[in-house]
Design a protein around this motif. Structure first.
Motif, PDB file in Angstrom:
ATOM      1  N   LEU A  70       0.873  -1.171   0.000  1.00 41.57           N
ATOM      2  CA  LEU A  70       0.000   0.000   0.000  1.00 41.57           C
ATOM      3  C   LEU A  70       0.913   1.224   0.000  1.00 41.57           C
ATOM      4  O   LEU A  70       2.115   1.105   0.253  1.00 41.57           O
ATOM      5  CB  LEU A  70      -0.898  -0.016   1.244  1.00 41.57           C
ATOM      6  N   SER A  71       0.364   2.406  -0.237  1.00 42.08           N
ATOM      7  CA  SER A  71       1.195   3.603  -0.273  1.00 42.08           C
ATOM      8  C   SER A  71       0.452   4.773   0.361  1.00 42.08           C
ATOM      9  O   SER A  71      -0.743   4.965   0.123  1.00 42.08           O
ATOM     10  CB  SER A  71       1.574   3.941  -1.712  1.00 42.08           C
ATOM     11  N   LYS A  72       1.191   5.531   1.178  1.00 42.42           N
ATOM     12  CA  LYS A  72       0.634   6.733   1.797  1.00 42.42           C
ATOM     13  C   LYS A  72       1.790   7.694   2.059  1.00 42.42           C
ATOM     14  O   LYS A  72       2.807   7.293   2.645  1.00 42.42           O
ATOM     15  CB  LYS A  72      -0.086   6.382   3.096  1.00 42.42           C
ATOM     16  N   ASN A  73       1.647   8.922   1.634  1.00 45.25           N
ATOM     17  CA  ASN A  73       2.681   9.949   1.833  1.00 45.25           C
ATOM     18  C   ASN A  73       4.052   9.480   1.341  1.00 45.25           C
ATOM     19  O   ASN A  73       5.057   9.626   2.044  1.00 45.25           O
ATOM     20  CB  ASN A  73       2.760  10.375   3.306  1.00 45.25           C
ATOM     21  N   GLU A  76       5.763   3.193   1.205  1.00 42.30           N
ATOM     22  CA  GLU A  76       5.104   1.917   0.916  1.00 42.30           C
ATOM     23  C   GLU A  76       5.118   1.059   2.176  1.00 42.30           C
ATOM     24  O   GLU A  76       6.084   1.075   2.946  1.00 42.30           O
ATOM     25  CB  GLU A  76       5.826   1.180  -0.211  1.00 42.30           C
ATOM     26  N   GLU A 108       7.279  -0.439   7.052  1.00 43.19           N
ATOM     27  CA  GLU A 108       7.578   0.305   5.835  1.00 43.19           C
ATOM     28  C   GLU A 108       8.548  -0.473   4.970  1.00 43.19           C
ATOM     29  O   GLU A 108       9.383  -1.226   5.464  1.00 43.19           O
ATOM     30  CB  GLU A 108       8.147   1.689   6.151  1.00 43.19           C
TER      31      GLU A 108
END
Length: 170
Positions: A70-73, A76, A108
């Motif tokens: 998943l990815s946020k800011n 991953e 992460e």
């Protein structure tokens, strides 16, 4: 068989395997590093460094379930509950012969191919007996080594192998 035919076959194999979904990266060293900090306030801080492609391969092989980042800011990561479930199947800490409950703080995927997992736990009392069990990846990669470094109330390191998957520090 001609050299040209062999090279063409090898090129195809490399190209196919690099794009094949179930292929994992073969490498010489299979190692994880777990750092455990036993704090005076009875908090246990744990960080684990794994190989990302090894984690994906073993997770999917064991669970028969696909895991995708998943990815946020611009970071991953994997679903925390899936990661913790995997960790709980392969990593345990016993303080004074009682299992500690592990809580994931996050994880992460780093650019160098490493996968970091951050975990916390609490001890009810200071350790008189402290055991770490870690067989992460050992069922799949028989040359896997899992390094454990403990700091704080105990300062000691060890390396676990498929022949010795737990160590009593006290």
């Amino acid at each position: 068989m001609s050299l040209k035919l062999i090279l063409t076959s090898l090129s195809f194999l490399v190209l196919f395997s690099s794009h094949h979904k179930n292929t994992y990266c073969v490498h010489e060293t299979y190692i994880s590093i777990t750092s455990i900090n036993l704090k005076g306030d009875k908090t246990v801080e744990i960080s684990m460094e794994l190989n990302t492609s090894d984690f994906i391969y073993v997770f999917e092989k064991e669970t028969k379930q696909e895991i995708t980042p998943l990815s946020k800011n611009n970071t991953e990561y994997f679903n925390d509950s899936l990661v913790l479930s995997f960790i709980n199947n392969h990593f345990k800490i016993k303080n004074n012969k009682k299992d500690l409950t592990l809580k994931i703080l996050g994880n992460e995927i780093l650019n160098d191919g490493s996968f970091m997992i951050y975990i916390i736990s609490n001890m009810k009392q200071r350790p008189k007996s402290f055991v770490v069990e870690n067989n992460i990846f050992m069922d799949i990669f028989h040359r896997q080594k899992n390094m454990i470094n403990i700091t704080g109330l105990i300062n000691h390191s060890t390396t676990l192998t498929k022949y010795e998957t737990s160590y009593q520090f006290l």
